[in-house]
Design an enzyme around this catalytic site. Structure first.
Site, mmCIF file in Angstrom:
data_model
loop_
_atom_site.group_PDB
_atom_site.id
_atom_site.type_symbol
_atom_site.label_atom_id
_atom_site.label_comp_id
_atom_site.label_asym_id
_atom_site.label_seq_id
_atom_site.Cartn_x
_atom_site.Cartn_y
_atom_site.Cartn_z
ATOM 1 N N ARG A 138 0.884 -1.288 -0.225
ATOM 2 C CA ARG A 138 -0.002 -0.014 0.126
ATOM 3 C C ARG A 138 0.987 1.258 -0.016
ATOM 4 O O ARG A 138 1.864 1.249 0.784
ATOM 5 C CB ARG A 138 -0.870 0.051 1.473
ATOM 6 C CG ARG A 138 -2.183 -0.179 1.067
ATOM 7 C CD ARG A 138 -3.054 -0.304 2.310
ATOM 8 N NE ARG A 138 -3.083 0.734 3.122
ATOM 9 C CZ ARG A 138 -3.670 0.806 4.336
ATOM 10 N NH1 ARG A 138 -4.519 -0.217 4.878
ATOM 11 N NH2 ARG A 138 -3.578 1.800 5.196
ATOM 12 N N ARG A 149 2.273 8.060 10.170
ATOM 13 C CA ARG A 149 0.745 7.530 10.370
ATOM 14 C C ARG A 149 0.816 7.378 12.033
ATOM 15 O O ARG A 149 -0.202 7.464 12.500
ATOM 16 C CB ARG A 149 0.479 6.498 9.494
ATOM 17 C CG ARG A 149 -0.034 6.704 8.279
ATOM 18 C CD ARG A 149 0.183 5.645 7.291
ATOM 19 N NE ARG A 149 -0.666 4.654 7.743
ATOM 20 C CZ ARG A 149 -0.531 3.225 7.292
ATOM 21 N NH1 ARG A 149 0.451 3.131 6.530
ATOM 22 N NH2 ARG A 149 -1.355 2.244 7.644
HETATM 23 P P1 ADP Z 1 -4.547 2.195 9.009
HETATM 24 O O1 ADP Z 1 -5.472 1.975 10.201
HETATM 25 O O2 ADP Z 1 -3.695 1.085 8.649
HETATM 26 O O3 ADP Z 1 -3.860 3.585 9.061
HETATM 27 P P2 ADP Z 1 -6.804 2.753 7.496
HETATM 28 O O4 ADP Z 1 -7.182 2.008 6.256
HETATM 29 O O5 ADP Z 1 -8.030 2.601 8.482
HETATM 30 O O6 ADP Z 1 -5.423 2.399 7.709
HETATM 31 O O7 ADP Z 1 -6.794 4.258 6.847
HETATM 32 C C1 ADP Z 1 -6.055 4.844 5.885
HETATM 33 C C2 ADP Z 1 -5.966 6.141 5.897
HETATM 34 O O8 ADP Z 1 -7.295 6.547 5.280
HETATM 35 C C3 ADP Z 1 -5.560 7.000 6.959
HETATM 36 O O9 ADP Z 1 -4.227 7.079 6.768
HETATM 37 C C4 ADP Z 1 -6.292 8.323 6.524
HETATM 38 O O10 ADP Z 1 -5.638 9.049 5.516
HETATM 39 C C5 ADP Z 1 -7.608 7.903 5.872
HETATM 40 N N1 ADP Z 1 -8.580 7.622 7.039
HETATM 41 C C6 ADP Z 1 -9.223 6.533 7.303
HETATM 42 N N2 ADP Z 1 -10.257 6.844 8.312
HETATM 43 C C7 ADP Z 1 -10.095 8.113 8.636
HETATM 44 C C8 ADP Z 1 -10.789 9.115 9.387
HETATM 45 N N3 ADP Z 1 -11.740 8.310 10.585
HETATM 46 N N4 ADP Z 1 -10.443 10.379 9.584
HETATM 47 C C9 ADP Z 1 -9.520 10.593 8.557
HETATM 48 N N5 ADP Z 1 -8.965 9.966 7.735
HETATM 49 C C10 ADP Z 1 -9.139 8.542 7.546
#
Ligand code: ADP
Length: 202
Positions: A138, A149
């Protein structure tokens, strides 16, 4: 049941969300998955979100909150849901509380998956996803983005642990172990212990 799954990137939220939602018979709603589907589908929402996602930053609350509100209004989420990756800021948590109150509901439990940071970096850097028959990394799992992150998590999302603990909703779960072991701990915290011999995905 209305559940929020909380935890840093790499804690195994996505995997556990699918299994646990299956056992509870509610939809697993992942904001990360919805964003990624919009990026692949090249929608307007995807175009906006991609800039933030690639940088490892949070997508702005106004975009995310509206998207989740729409999703929670769909018929399959009426009787319950498991949220994975939302809320991620105190502001999102307050908006969620407001939206649920309007519907006459509240959350039943918030489960936090706990994994130490060293292990998270190891897991994320080695992670590959199957896309169109190929294993790919990814974009946001590159080492420098992973570090960012985790910092965003510490600063913006970790405070939710105290927020939900204050509401008496929080269960903190040790997320080191096999997938089955972690699922069993979560189900116990939700008051639905897995019976010995019962398949964990059924
Ligand atoms: P992980 O938990 O591995 O970081 P996610 O798939 O949950 O991965 O999220 C990937 C990206 O999507 C985040 O780094 C962010 O940019 C965006 N994202 C996901 N959920 C949210 C949220 N609730 N608010 C803001 N950005 C979000």
């Amino acid at each position: 049941m209305r559940i929020v799954l909380l935890g840093p990137p790499g804690a195994g939220k996505g995997t556990q969300a699918q299994i646990i939602a299956g056992q509870l018979g509610v939809p697993a709603i992942s904001t990360g998955d919805i964003f990624r589907a919009n990026v692949s589908g090249q929608t307007e929402l995807g175009r906006k979100a991609k800039v933030y996602m690639d940088a490892g930053d949070l997508v702005p609350d106004e975009i995310t909150v509206a998207m989740v509100k729409d999703r929670l209004a769909e018929p399959d989420a009426k009787a319950g849901f498991l949220l994975d990756g939302f809320p991620r800021t105190i502001a999102q948590a307050e908006q969620l509380r407001g939206s649920l109150e309007e519907l006459g509901h509240g959350l039943d439990r918030v489960v936090e998956l706990v994994v130490e940071e060293e292990e998270l970096v190891r897991r994320l850097s080695g992670r590959r996803m199957l896309v169109d028959g190929e294993w790919v990394q990814r974009d946001d799992d590159r080492p420098e983005t992973v570090r960012h992150r985790l910092q965003v998590y510490r600063e913006q999302t970790a405070p939710l642990s105290g927020f939900y603990d204050g509401e008496g909703l929080l269960s903190r779960i040790d997320a080191i172990g096999t997938i089955e072991e972690v699922t069993a701990r979560v189900m116990t915290a939700l008051g639905r212990p897995v019976q010995p011999g019962q398949p964990s995905d059924g």
